[in-house]
Design a protein around this motif. Structure first.
Motif, short mmCIF file in Angstrom:
data_model
loop_
_atom_site.label_atom_id
_atom_site.label_comp_id
_atom_site.label_asym_id
_atom_site.label_seq_id
_atom_site.Cartn_x
_atom_site.Cartn_y
_atom_site.Cartn_z
N VAL A 1 0.86 -1.24 0.02
CA VAL A 1 0.06 -0.05 -0.03
C VAL A 1 0.93 1.11 -0.20
CG1 VAL A 1 -1.65 1.38 1.36
CG2 VAL A 1 -2.03 -0.98 1.24
N HIS A 2 1.95 1.26 0.92
CA HIS A 2 2.91 2.51 0.78
C HIS A 2 3.44 2.55 -0.16
CE1 HIS A 2 1.67 3.17 5.07
NE2 HIS A 2 2.08 2.01 5.48
N ALA A 3 3.93 1.48 -1.11
CA ALA A 3 4.80 1.69 -2.18
C ALA A 3 3.76 2.24 -3.30
CB ALA A 3 5.33 0.18 -2.59
N GLN A 4 2.64 1.68 -3.34
CA GLN A 4 1.70 2.29 -4.37
C GLN A 4 1.36 3.69 -4.17
OE1 GLN A 4 -1.31 -0.85 -3.84
NE2 GLN A 4 -0.35 -1.85 -5.54
N ASP A 5 1.44 4.04 -2.82
CA ASP A 5 1.10 5.49 -2.61
C ASP A 5 2.07 6.48 -3.05
OD1 ASP A 5 -1.27 5.26 -1.18
OD2 ASP A 5 -0.36 5.03 0.68
N ALA A 6 3.57 5.95 -2.84
CA ALA A 6 4.52 6.73 -3.36
C ALA A 6 4.60 6.87 -4.82
CB ALA A 6 5.72 5.78 -3.15
N LEU A 7 4.08 5.74 -5.51
CA LEU A 7 4.02 5.55 -7.18
C LEU A 7 3.01 6.67 -7.53
CD1 LEU A 7 4.71 1.77 -7.62
CD2 LEU A 7 6.31 3.68 -8.35
N ARG A 8 1.98 6.67 -6.92
CA ARG A 8 0.85 7.88 -7.39
C ARG A 8 1.34 9.03 -7.33
NH1 ARG A 8 -2.73 3.81 -4.95
NH2 ARG A 8 -2.49 5.01 -2.96
N ILE A 9 2.19 9.37 -6.37
CA ILE A 9 2.70 10.65 -6.34
C ILE A 9 4.08 11.03 -7.10
CG2 ILE A 9 4.04 12.43 -4.75
CD1 ILE A 9 2.65 10.74 -2.47
N ALA A 10 4.73 9.85 -7.32
CA ALA A 10 6.25 9.80 -8.14
C ALA A 10 6.19 8.76 -8.92
CB ALA A 10 7.11 10.25 -7.17
N PRO A 11 5.41 8.81 -10.01
CA PRO A 11 5.40 7.11 -10.83
C PRO A 11 6.88 6.80 -11.55
CG PRO A 11 3.62 8.72 -11.56
CD PRO A 11 4.53 9.67 -10.68
N ASP A 12 7.81 8.03 -11.36
CA ASP A 12 9.27 7.66 -11.89
C ASP A 12 10.16 7.36 -10.84
OD1 ASP A 12 8.44 7.81 -14.53
OD2 ASP A 12 8.64 9.78 -14.73
N LEU A 13 9.73 7.30 -9.41
CA LEU A 13 10.61 7.09 -8.23
C LEU A 13 11.06 5.63 -8.38
CD1 LEU A 13 12.00 8.29 -5.90
CD2 LEU A 13 10.03 7.42 -4.63
#
Length: 657
Positions: free
Chosen positions: A119-131
């Protein structure tokens, strides 16, 4: 403070610290200097001081980045709960801080909270898809949840975004190994190691890949490289690496018994440093044991369809419960039909899976075990660490491993005259204890597979075979087997192993024989199959070839039961003697070669004597079943005598000391 920032950006952390300290002297409330000071301390590995400095800076701060960095130091210092709290604080202060979401994912993964991590990784990807790190953390979460395909895709994306990420290379390599894509796993593993900051895990993974490819000799130095990076010999990491090293070294032709024993003793010292041995009142124990069966504990994670379960099943059924009460301590809850057949023969059956060694030892001690038997040694799911506490007054290792454990809390290593000859006793920390006949007793399979006619009678040529793991097929084995095939132009070789289901492995194996002039058309490859089909495959071969120096144990007994004679090689240490032990017990000592030339000569002679092979085909199952190798009642008496003998020696020696 600004000069410190510049020096830190240049990687000159020691110089930066000098200026941060001066800034803080001038203004102790300058939070930015404390922040930079803590980051340089962190970079230099000074975790304790970094935690103190960044903790003071973070107190009362509304700087999300500061809380994120403080959480990172706490994570590296091992305080995962506090790290998670400060990552959460960073997110609360700035919900758009994608790196904090990704970092929190990493902590939840280390806490085995894989669904939360995703869940937390997907939150990060919603904010920064290229992280890139967010994709890496998503891969870690999928890996923990058992979705290797999704994990692999995430790691590949992370590497597309950041090709220099050695951590993602390593993670991808681990998943590829689990998916048995060994060549690709090795390529990414070497890429991770070339990234400039090798870790213990990277070298361990390299060893695991090489071992899976059958290159156990190369796996040993990889594990040694991992061990060289372990700072604390008393750590869990040291135990893991030493266990892998010892398992590989025991099967490697390049490791001498003396070098193996040096590493095993290191493991023994590691175990002693982490254990406090129980004391035992010998007089009270001896008096108590006079009025009851001897309580013998067996510790194993392999009481199932596994060589340990196969060789133990019929023995357990024949133990005299008036002499020996078997207590079973399983280190794995994996179970099958063999488990179900073993359970009724145990006086007590307990799971210690997931228990730490101290708790497991306490359970065993409180059960009043007289003789405790290790059935795993340095194999997976071993319970060896509990033995360091000496929960039973007499301890032994038997059946599951093929070299010294290195643990001087274990008194005996059980073998026989073939596997433990007197001139090899110095290979062990433990005292040798010899069983008559063989140290193994084969349980005939429940599968009713008939022995077929001799294949060469229909084929017009001899077919040799080996049904063991490819890890046992070292370069010397391939060279000698190639000599056999070269001497018999019409002969074929059938190799049956799960690894051969992969085209890349088949091609690599064929290439190994091709280097010795053997065309691929003379090799037959077969993958894994259900048990009945596995046994039926023996009806396709005339003679089984046992590899060396790591011979077949279970496969030797199974071949004999299927009417297939086995050609073995005389060895020079316990593991190399296993096939010898079985063949002697089965009454077939003339199938043991003294050296490579003798091995080739015996193979050629067997192939040229079809009449002899036909007789063996028709009679070998009955001969094997009637031999000591399958006489479970006889073996059980011998094993009971061994345990009683150990106990008697303990009580007599202790009372006269």
């Amino acid at each position: 403070s600004n000069l410190g920032n510049v020096l830190r950006a240049q990687g000159r952390h020691a110089d930066a610290i000098v200026h941060y300290r001066r800034a803080i002297e001038l203004n102790p409330a300058l939070r930015v200097a404390c922040h930079g000071f803590g980051l340089s301390l962190w970079a230099l590995g000074e975790l304790s001081e970094a935690v103190s400095v960044l903790g003071a800076a973070a107190a009362g701060s509304d700087d999300a980045s500061l809380h994120n960095n403080y959480a990172g130091v706490l994570r590296d210092a091992g305080d995962l709960d506090a790290a998670a709290a400060h990552y959460a604080r960073a997110i609360a202060l700035d919900a758009s801080l994608a790196v904090a979401h990704a970092n929190l994912s990493g902590v939840r993964r280390r806490q085995a909270r894989y669904a939360d991590a995703l869940v937390h990784a997907q939150d990060a990807l919603r904010i920064a898809p290229d992280l890139a790190d967010a994709h890496n953390q998503a891969g870690n979460a999928h890996h923990g949840l058992g979705d290797l395909v999704a994990a692999q895709a995430c790691y590949r994306t992370a590497l597309e975004l950041n090709p220099a990420d050695s951590g993602a290379c390593h993670n991808l390599s681990v998943v590829l190994l689990k998916r048995e894509r060994h060549a690709e796993a090795l390529a990414y593993c070497r890429r991770a190691l070339a990234g400039g900051r090798p870790t213990v895990s990277m070298y361990v993974n390299l060893g695991d890949i090489l071992r899976a490819q059958g290159n156990v000799d190369a796996a040993v130095p990889a594990y040694r490289d991992a061990l060289a990076l372990v700072r604390d010999d008393a750590s869990d990491v040291a135990a893991e690496v030493l266990g892998r090293l010892l398992f590989a070294a025991a099967a490697s032709a390049t490791v001498s018994p003396a070098d193996y024993l040096n590493d095993a003793r290191r493991y023994g010292r590691h175990l002693a440093a982490r254990s406090t041995r129980y004391t035992h009142d010998v007089r009270a124990r001896a008096a108590d044991a006079l009025h009851r069966p001897l309580q013998v504990g067996f510790v194993s994670g392999d009481l199932r369809q596994h060589p340990v379960g196969i060789f133990l099943e019929s023995v357990f059924a024949h133990l005299d419960r008036t002499r020996v009460a078997p207590y079973v301590y399983t280190t794995s809850d994996e179970a099958d039909a063999i488990t179900a057949r073993l359970k009724p023969h145990a006086a007590v059956w307990r799971s210690i899976a997931g228990c730490d060694p101290r708790a497991a030892a306490r359970t065993i001690h409180d059960d009043g075990i007289d003789v405790l038997v290790d059935l795993a040694g340095h194999t997976q799911a071993s319970g060896l660490a509990a033995f360091g506490w000496k929960p039973a007054p007499v301890q032994a290792s038997w059946l599951g491993f093929f070299a010294s454990t290195g643990c001087d809390a274990i008194d005996y290593f059980i073998g026989d005259a073939r596997t433990l000859p007197a001139d090899e006793a110095h290979h062990f920390v433990e005292q040798p204890w010899h069983l008559p006949d063989s140290y193994l007793c084969f349980t005939p399979p429940s599968d009713d597979v008939a022995v077929g006619p001799l294949p060469m009678a229909a084929n017009g040529h001899v077919t040799f075979g080996c049904f063991g793991k490819l890890v046992k097929l070292g370069d010397d084995v391939v060279r000698v087997w190639s000599r056999v095939l070269d001497a018999l132009p019409g002969a074929r070789l059938l190799l049956k192993a799960r690894e051969l289901e992969q085209a890349a492995v088949r091609d690599a194996t064929a290439a190994r024989f091709a280097r010795h002039g053997i065309d691929a058309s003379r090799l037959l490859f077969d993958g894994a199959s259900p048990r009945a089909e596995y046994f039926a495959a023996y009806n396709r071969i005339d003679v089984a070839l046992s590899p060396f120096p790591y011979p077949g144990g279970t496969t030797t007994a199974e071949a004999l039961w299927m009417g297939v004679p086995v050609l073995g090689m005389k060895g020079g240490r316990f593991v190399t003697h296993i096939c010898e032990s079985l063949l002697h017990a089965a009454g077939m000592p003339d199938w043991i070669a003294g050296d490579e030339d003798d091995y080739v000569a015996k193979a050629v002679a067997a192939a040229q004597d079809g009449a002899r092979l036909a007789v063996l085909r028709a009679t070998l199952r009955e001969r094997t079943l009637a031999s000591p190798l399958c006489d479970a009642a006889r073996f059980a008496r011998n094993l009971e005598d061994a345990f009683v003998g150990m106990w008697t020696r303990y009580t007599e020696t202790a009372q006269t000391a």
